[in-house]
Each structure stands twice: as structure tokens, then as C-alpha cells.
Scaffold this motif. Structure first.
Motif, mmCIF file in Angstrom:
data_model
loop_
_atom_site.group_PDB
_atom_site.id
_atom_site.type_symbol
_atom_site.label_atom_id
_atom_site.label_comp_id
_atom_site.label_asym_id
_atom_site.label_seq_id
_atom_site.Cartn_x
_atom_site.Cartn_y
_atom_site.Cartn_z
ATOM 1 N N TYR A 110 0.791 -1.218 0.000
ATOM 2 C CA TYR A 110 0.000 0.000 0.000
ATOM 3 C C TYR A 110 0.830 1.279 0.000
ATOM 4 O O TYR A 110 0.296 2.357 0.169
ATOM 5 N N LEU A 120 -0.091 -0.891 -5.178
ATOM 6 C CA LEU A 120 -1.155 0.112 -5.220
ATOM 7 C C LEU A 120 -0.574 1.496 -4.957
ATOM 8 O O LEU A 120 0.358 1.651 -4.178
ATOM 9 N N SER A 147 -2.131 3.831 -3.465
ATOM 10 C CA SER A 147 -2.573 4.104 -2.099
ATOM 11 C C SER A 147 -3.377 2.886 -1.676
ATOM 12 O O SER A 147 -3.575 1.963 -2.472
ATOM 13 N N ARG A 148 -3.863 2.890 -0.453
ATOM 14 C CA ARG A 148 -4.522 1.679 0.039
ATOM 15 C C ARG A 148 -5.689 1.248 -0.840
ATOM 16 O O ARG A 148 -5.935 0.058 -1.027
ATOM 17 N N HIS A 149 -6.420 2.215 -1.398
ATOM 18 C CA HIS A 149 -7.554 1.898 -2.269
ATOM 19 C C HIS A 149 -7.363 2.553 -3.635
ATOM 20 O O HIS A 149 -8.318 3.016 -4.251
ATOM 21 N N LYS A 156 -3.920 0.097 -9.272
ATOM 22 C CA LYS A 156 -3.035 -1.062 -9.192
ATOM 23 C C LYS A 156 -2.090 -1.024 -10.387
ATOM 24 O O LYS A 156 -2.535 -1.015 -11.541
ATOM 25 N N ASP A 182 -9.341 -3.631 -7.638
ATOM 26 C CA ASP A 182 -10.617 -3.776 -6.933
ATOM 27 C C ASP A 182 -11.380 -2.461 -6.792
ATOM 28 O O ASP A 182 -12.593 -2.468 -6.568
ATOM 29 N N PHE A 183 -10.671 -1.326 -6.898
ATOM 30 C CA PHE A 183 -11.306 -0.041 -6.607
ATOM 31 C C PHE A 183 -11.433 0.851 -7.843
ATOM 32 O O PHE A 183 -11.674 2.053 -7.728
ATOM 33 N N ASP A 184 -11.286 0.251 -9.029
ATOM 34 C CA ASP A 184 -11.298 1.034 -10.269
ATOM 35 C C ASP A 184 -12.580 1.847 -10.443
ATOM 36 O O ASP A 184 -12.550 2.958 -10.990
ATOM 37 N N LEU A 221 -9.201 7.547 -1.118
ATOM 38 C CA LEU A 221 -10.411 7.056 -0.453
ATOM 39 C C LEU A 221 -10.133 6.715 1.006
ATOM 40 O O LEU A 221 -9.033 6.347 1.356
#
Length: 215
Positions: free
Chosen positions: A55, A87, A89-91, A94, A122-124, A215
Motif C-alpha cells: 500500500y 497500489l 494508495s490503500r484503495h 493497481k 478492486d477499486f477502479d 479514499l
């Protein structure tokens, strides 16, 4: 009277035995709990280390067995190697790096080429597209004297246009096409300093998060 004393002694010994047994059991239970806590802390430490690598807003890619991988690139056996994904950042986005240690295309045999690609994450759905953040690649000089290090850096600024959506748009497949610095480092420079040491080299990537959705 002697019988009374013997009876009291037996009772006293029984109490001492029961007390010792109780404390022994407590010590055993406490030891087991401490061992379980130590194991749990070790697992937490492992997870924290993994999360720090995953992250962070940048990746430091350690390329081991450099000389062997360079020979594989020269022979064409394996011209490109890939980093673990990371990543921003965490969210965040990628990304993953790829390197052509013996060069790519017209600079083959002349330069080390470095590229980045955007992977499906996962957060796209929550992120801003197309990807528009500057990326800085750095070859780290491993000179033991930090004041004498001469890192080599190259900044790539995404060019937002229709033709580049296969590189910068939201991934439809597992990963987009790669973009980066074909002429990252001249091969003849690598032996001149401490860019390779103990048969390893390090490439760092920094992603500009100035206008990034966090986020």
C-alpha cells in the motif's frame, strides 16, 4: 496428641500440594497464552510488512540475480521481467513494472528500458479515469556513502488523448499496454558506479498523488 499433629501436618501438606498444583497450572496456562500472543504478534508484524509493501505510494523493486537475468535478456530467452503489483494508495490504482534489462526495440543492446502498466484493480470504479498522474522512475546508486550516490531518474507524464486510452484508460482486461522510458539508463553506465551491487539492482517508482482521489 501425636495423632493430632500428624493429622494437621497431612492437611498442611495437602494444602501446600494443592496450592503448588494450582500455581503450576496457572503458570502453564500463562505460558501457553504468552506463546499464542507471541505467535499472533508475529503474524501481525508479517501482515504489516506486507501491507507496507503493497500500500505504499511507491515501490522499490529489487532485481536479484541481475547478471543471470541480463544474459537471459541478451539471448532472447526472457527479454522482459515483471515486478509484483502494487497500489498507489490503500484503495488506489493497481500498477506493475516491467523491465527489459538488455533494452527494448531500437535501443536493444544500448539501454535498460523500464515500463509501467495499469492493472485491473478492486477499486477502479471509484477512481478517476483516464490515469493522469506523473510517474518517476529512479535507478538507485548503492554507494555505501550516501553523499556520493548519483541516482538516475526519469519522469513520465501521461499524455491524455484518444490514442493513449489503451495505456491510460480503465482496464478492460487484466492489464493495459505498458508505457514508460525506453531509454531509461545506458547499459554502459551500470558498471561505472554502484548501480549493481551483490548482483542486485534497485529501481524505485514514485507516483504523483497531488490530484489523486484518496479514499
Amino acid at each position: 496428641m501425636n495423632e493430632h499433629l500428624d493429622s494437621n501436618s497431612d492437611e498442611h501438606l495437602d494444602k501446600m500440594y494443592n496450592t503448588l498444583t494450582h500455581h503450576t497450572n496457572l503458570l502453564s496456562t500463562t505460558r501457553k497464552q504468552l506463546e499464542e500472543q507471541a505467535e499472533h504478534l508475529a503474524q501481525v508484524d508479517t501482515k504489516v510488512n506486507a501491507m507496507e509493501k503493497l500500500y505504499g505510494s511507491q515501490l522499490v523493486w529489487k532485481i536479484e540475480n541481475y547478471s543471470e537475468k541480463l544474459e537471459e535478456a541478451k539471448s532472447g530467452k526472457k527479454s522482459t521481467i515483471y515486478s509484483p503489483p502494487f497500489l498507489t494508495s490503500r484503495h488506489g490504482y493497481k500498477l506493475a513494472l516491467s523491465a527489459c534489462l538488455y533494452g527494448d526495440g531500437k535501443v536493444r543492446g544500448k539501454c535498460l528500458s523500464i515500463f509501467v502498466c495499469i492493472c485491473k484493480g478492486d477499486f477502479d470504479a471509484l477512481l478517476d479515469w483516464p490515469f493522469r498522474h506523473k510517474i518517476k522512475f529512479t535507478m538507485i546508486d548503492q554507494n555505501p556513502d550516501e553523499s556520493k550516490r548519483r541516482n538516475i531518474s526519469h519522469i513520465v507524464e501521461p499524455n491524455i488523448c484518444k490514442e493513449n486510452m489503451s495505456f491510460l484508460g480503465r482496464p478492460k482486461l487484466e492489464r493495459n499496454s505498458s508505457f514508460g522510458a525506453q531509454k531509461f539508463v545506458e547499459l554502459e553506465l551500470l558498471p561505472t558506479r554502484y548501480y549493481t551491487k551483490d548482483n542486485c539492482l534497485f529501481i524505485k517508482v514514485d507516483v504523483d498523488s497531488k490530484h489523486m482521489i484518496l479514499l
